[in-house]
Design a protein around this motif. Sequence first.
Motif, PDB file in Angstrom:
ATOM      1  N   GLY A 194       6.436  11.887   4.669  1.00  8.07           N
ATOM      2  CA  GLY A 194       7.741  11.256   4.854  1.00  8.07           C
ATOM      3  C   GLY A 194       8.354  11.441   6.218  1.00  8.07           C
ATOM      4  O   GLY A 194       9.573  11.297   6.379  1.00  8.07           O
ATOM      5  N   ILE A 195       7.546  11.741   7.225  1.00  8.55           N
ATOM      6  CA  ILE A 195       8.046  11.961   8.584  1.00  8.55           C
ATOM      7  C   ILE A 195       7.493  10.882   9.508  1.00  8.55           C
ATOM      8  O   ILE A 195       6.275  10.674   9.573  1.00  8.55           O
ATOM      9  N   GLU A 196       8.345  10.185  10.201  1.00 11.93           N
ATOM     10  CA  GLU A 196       7.892   9.214  11.191  1.00 11.93           C
ATOM     11  C   GLU A 196       7.498   9.967  12.463  1.00 11.93           C
ATOM     12  O   GLU A 196       8.221  10.875  12.892  1.00 11.93           O
ATOM     13  N   PRO A 197       6.351   9.613  13.075  1.00 12.53           N
ATOM     14  CA  PRO A 197       5.929  10.288  14.301  1.00 12.53           C
ATOM     15  C   PRO A 197       6.992  10.285  15.394  1.00 12.53           C
ATOM     16  O   PRO A 197       7.068  11.224  16.199  1.00 12.53           O
ATOM     17  N   SER A 198       7.827   9.262  15.403  1.00 11.82           N
ATOM     18  CA  SER A 198       8.882   9.178  16.403  1.00 11.82           C
ATOM     19  C   SER A 198       9.937  10.276  16.244  1.00 11.82           C
ATOM     20  O   SER A 198      10.697  10.564  17.177  1.00 11.82           O
ATOM     21  N   GLU A 199       9.968  10.914  15.064  1.00 12.23           N
ATOM     22  CA  GLU A 199      10.915  12.011  14.831  1.00 12.23           C
ATOM     23  C   GLU A 199      10.437  13.314  15.465  1.00 12.23           C
ATOM     24  O   GLU A 199      11.203  14.283  15.556  1.00 12.23           O
ATOM     25  N   VAL A 200       9.181  13.333  15.891  1.00  9.54           N
ATOM     26  CA  VAL A 200       8.598  14.506  16.535  1.00  9.54           C
ATOM     27  C   VAL A 200       8.330  14.164  17.998  1.00  9.54           C
ATOM     28  O   VAL A 200       7.851  13.071  18.306  1.00  9.54           O
ATOM     29  N   LYS A 201       8.627  15.073  18.886  1.00  3.62           N
ATOM     30  CA  LYS A 201       8.404  14.833  20.318  1.00  3.62           C
ATOM     31  C   LYS A 201       6.951  15.186  20.658  1.00  3.62           C
ATOM     32  O   LYS A 201       6.645  16.300  21.074  1.00  3.62           O
ATOM     33  N   ILE A 202       6.067  14.206  20.474  1.00  2.00           N
ATOM     34  CA  ILE A 202       4.636  14.437  20.668  1.00  2.00           C
ATOM     35  C   ILE A 202       4.248  14.112  22.111  1.00  2.00           C
ATOM     36  O   ILE A 202       4.435  12.991  22.578  1.00  2.00           O
TER      37      ILE A 202
END
Length: 368
Positions: A194-202
């Motif tokens: 349930g986590i969008e990759p955009s929510e993490v600073k990758i």
Amino acid sequence: MNLKRHLLPFLLTAALAVLMLAGCGQSTKDSTAPSQPGSSASPDEANGPQKESGPDSQKNPAAEPVPVTLNEVAHSIFYAPMYAAIENGYFAEHGIELELVTGFGADKVMAAVLSGEADIGFMGPETTVYTYNEGAADAVVNFAQLTQRAGNFIVARQQMDDFELSDLIGKDVLGGRAGGMPEMVFEYVLRKNGIEPSEVKIDQGIDFGSTAAAFSGGKGDFTVEFEPSATALEQEGAGFVISSVGVESGYVPYTAFSAKQSYLESNKELIQAFTDALQEGMDYVTTHTSAEIAKTIQPQFSETDLETLTMIVDRYHEQDTWKNDLVFSEDSFELLLDILEESEVITSRPPFHELVTAEFATKAAESL
């Protein structure tokens, strides 16, 4: 058998010539050639030179060995069955004189296969999809799947016994190359939770193999690492393994062996011998302890002590990293395409039969 690893790729042609004349055993070689993204290769590159000969018979040491250049995406304990096959002499028993080259990235491996510099590539199968979708005249076809889970781990700066993937939201994470299997599976895991990759600073701007050094140097809150880098960070006190991407992802077709369609058609006996040797390596790791496997493959990882090597092999064993056979199933291929679509790197889904053949892996499994 301790294989010497050459570091100068421009010596490849000369080295192969010497090996063919001398009839030597298997050897390894690191490729440090300039980056040539596989996705940018033109269809014409698919018409490189072919080796049309094959072993006169399987497990016939009297026959003249056939040279085969295998380009691997990385040199990692994650690929233990392949190294077990090398060190136990299975390729030699099947009449193959193996030259192992480390490409340091799937894009570079694909470029080597397309140009004819490598006969067989070992990489994430997503690269074969990219090449096919770009119209390669000679498709690169997957014929054996080695790993069925991701092989990387999430490393934090401190121990986090109650870690949850939601702890990554808003944090700086050192990730992988955009469009590469490590990064896409990591993003697939985030979405599953349930986590969008955009929510993490990758951070996808650090070269493969350099993320551990960057993390040790103070960059990022978390990093995603393969072994032995993950364990090395723990040993130096710079990080702690808190989660397995492979466990979180479930079964995915992570790495596979592939070759141009023309090469497969012209060298069926050779490819079958190669796959048979690989299957023996798979059987070895499924029937031996982590300590036995570590001792067998240690010549490939002389910089890693036996205790650490055993611990890493055990970690991969426990998460069911390796398949029992090498068959790349249609269900696995469809899952791969789902992951690629979710990552928005493809708009067209190639047919399974165009990019995968189970012929050689099925025969290898049946022969044992």
